[in-house]
Each structure stands twice: as structure tokens, then as C-alpha cells.
Scaffold this motif. Structure first.
Motif: not given
Length: 273
Positions: A49-56
């Protein structure tokens, strides 16, 4: 296992967002109850989830986010990607701030039309002065191109003079000329008055010729706010039977750390029209 509500709370996202990520295949629940349809998530899914939010948040589309995560890149590679994207966004932000500053300067010029006094414009002879200078080419005479060039030039110039043991130099004077490329580019000369006999590695020391007649005016404030003063000077030149004979020099009389307190004299060469 966490319910979708608990997982959303720990991940600082909305339940609706988690449902959307599930629908597009970015973040599937660890388990779905076959009877109730309730979604449950595992604590280790917070990393994804952290990776998804950071990339988005860094501007990647959800499709791009999925492609990046499906390549199973490690944390080191991901940090490198994020730092690169962060640098790109910081550059874009700086450019946006610079555009905003330019818009503000134009707005101030519009607001001050007809209100700035031209009584302080003085025509005088500018004496020759011995200067040490560095020069570089800017893409145009606009502040968006001049500022990134002239600042580093002065930093480098002062550093070289200090390294050469030169003391007592100043005030600074900048002057400009067409680069001769036919594209509007200008040569920026960043100089400072120096004593006779001055020498420093890579620094041009010469006598800057005087100006027989120059229309001059003192600008008080940051150079980003120079435009109203420049246009007031232009108005005075045109109204008093003169014609411009070149770029105005900038003599930096006072340059405290607070740029809003700078004092600069503009010296524009003129001839009788």
C-alpha cells in the motif's frame, strides 16, 4: 488480519480507495469471506500500500504503478525511482514558482502604471571603471533566463577573487549585450569594481568604458520587482526626447541579505532622438 476499515485506518487511506485498488488489481485483500464478502488484509500488505500511494502521489498512473510493482523491484530500486521522480517534481515546482513570480511582477507593473514618479530620473555621465568579471550567455533578456545565469556568475566571481586574495572589491555592476545569434540570447557580464593590479584565475579584468549620457534611476527592492522601475525609466526616456542606446547597466549599491532592501541604480545609455 484486519478488516478493511481497520486496514484503511492504519494505512491512512479511505475504504473506498482500497475497494478501488482491489477492483483494478493493485491491492487484493489477503482473504475475502465467501459468505459475507467482507475483505480482510494482512499487516504485511501495508508495504505494498505504501508503494502504491507513493508512486501515485509522484504522478504515476495506476496502470504504471501496477507495472512497476509487478516487476517486483526491490526497496533500493524503488527508492532510486522515487528520488528521481521527487527531483523532477521539485524542478517543476521551482519552475511554477518562478512563473508565478513573473506573473506577480507583471501584475505589479500593471497596477503601478501611471503612478510611479519619473522625477527621480537623472541624465548623467557614467565614468569608466576597472572591473573583474565573468560572463555567460542567457537564452533571453527575460528574468526567467537572466536570474539562473547571473546569480551563479557572481558566486563564482567572488569565490575566485577571494581565493586570489583580492580585497576591497565592489560595488558590483552587471551589463548586457546581444549574443549575436539572432535568437534573442544575450551575454550576461557579472562584474565588480576592483583595484588596479587585480588578477585572478579565469577572471577577466579590464576597464569598462564610461557612458557619455545615461538616463539613471534608483530601484529600491528585490530584482524580481524591477519591472515597474524599468518601464518608468522607458517612459521618461520616450517623453523627454531621448532614445535608448543599449541595455541598461545595473549598479548594485546596497545588497543586504534581505533582497527586499536592495538598492540598485539602472543606467541606460541614451542619445537625443
Amino acid at each position: 488480519m484486519f478488516t478493511i476499515g481497520d486496514f484503511a485506518r492504519h494505512g491512512r487511506v479511505s475504504v473506498r480507495m482500497l475497494r478501488h485498488y482491489d477492483a483494478v488489481g493493485l491491492l487484493r485483500p489477503a482473504r475475502v469471506d465467501p459468505h459475507t464478502g467482507y475483505r480482510f488484509y494482512a499487516a504485511e500488505q501495508l508495504a505494498r500500500l505504501n508503494r502504491v500511494i507513493a508512486l501515485k502521489d509522484l504522478g504515476f498512473t495506476l496502470e504504471q504503478v501496477g507495472a512497476v510493482l509487478d516487476e517486483r523491484i526491490d526497496a533500493h530500486e524503488l527508492r532510486g525511482m522515487l528520488r528521481l521522480r521527487q527531483a523532477e517534481l521539485e524542478t517543476a515546482l521551482a519552475e511554477a514558482r518562478a512563473r508565478l513570480d513573473r506573473v506577480g511582477a507583471r501584475l505589479r507593473a500593471i497596477e503601478e502604471e501611471g503612478h510611479m514618479s519619473t522625477q527621480e530620473v537623472v541624465v548623467k555621465k557614467i565614468p569608466a571603471v576597472r572591473i573583474a568579471e565573468l560572463s555567460a550567455v542567457a537564452a533571453s533578456f527575460g528574468p526567467q533566463d537572466i536570474t539562473p545565469v547571473i546569480g551563479p556568475l557572481y558566486e563564482e566571481l567572488c569565490g575566485r577573487l577571494e581565493a586570489a586574495g583580492v580585497t576591497g572589491f565592489g560595488p558590483a555592476v552587471a551589463y548586457y549585450e546581444d549574443a549575436g545569434r539572432g535568437d534573442g540570447s544575450v551575454v550576461v557580464h557579472a562584474g565588480t569594481a576592483v583595484p588596479e593590479g587585480t588578477a585572478a584565475q579565469g577572471v577577466l579584468v579590464h576597464v569598462l568604458p564610461g557612458v557619455e549620457e545615461a538616463a539613471t534611476v534608483v530601484h529600491r527592492g528585490a530584482m524580481d520587482d524591477l519591472l515597474p522601475t524599468v518601464q518608468t525609466l522607458a517612459t521618461w526616456i520616450d517623453a523627454n526626447g531621448y532614445a535608448s542606446a543599449g541595455y541598461a547597466r545595473e549598479l548594485y549599491l546596497e545588497c543586504p541579505e534581505d533582497r527586499a532592501r536592495w538598492v540598485t541604480e539602472l543606467q541606460e545609455p541614451v542619445v537625443r532622438a
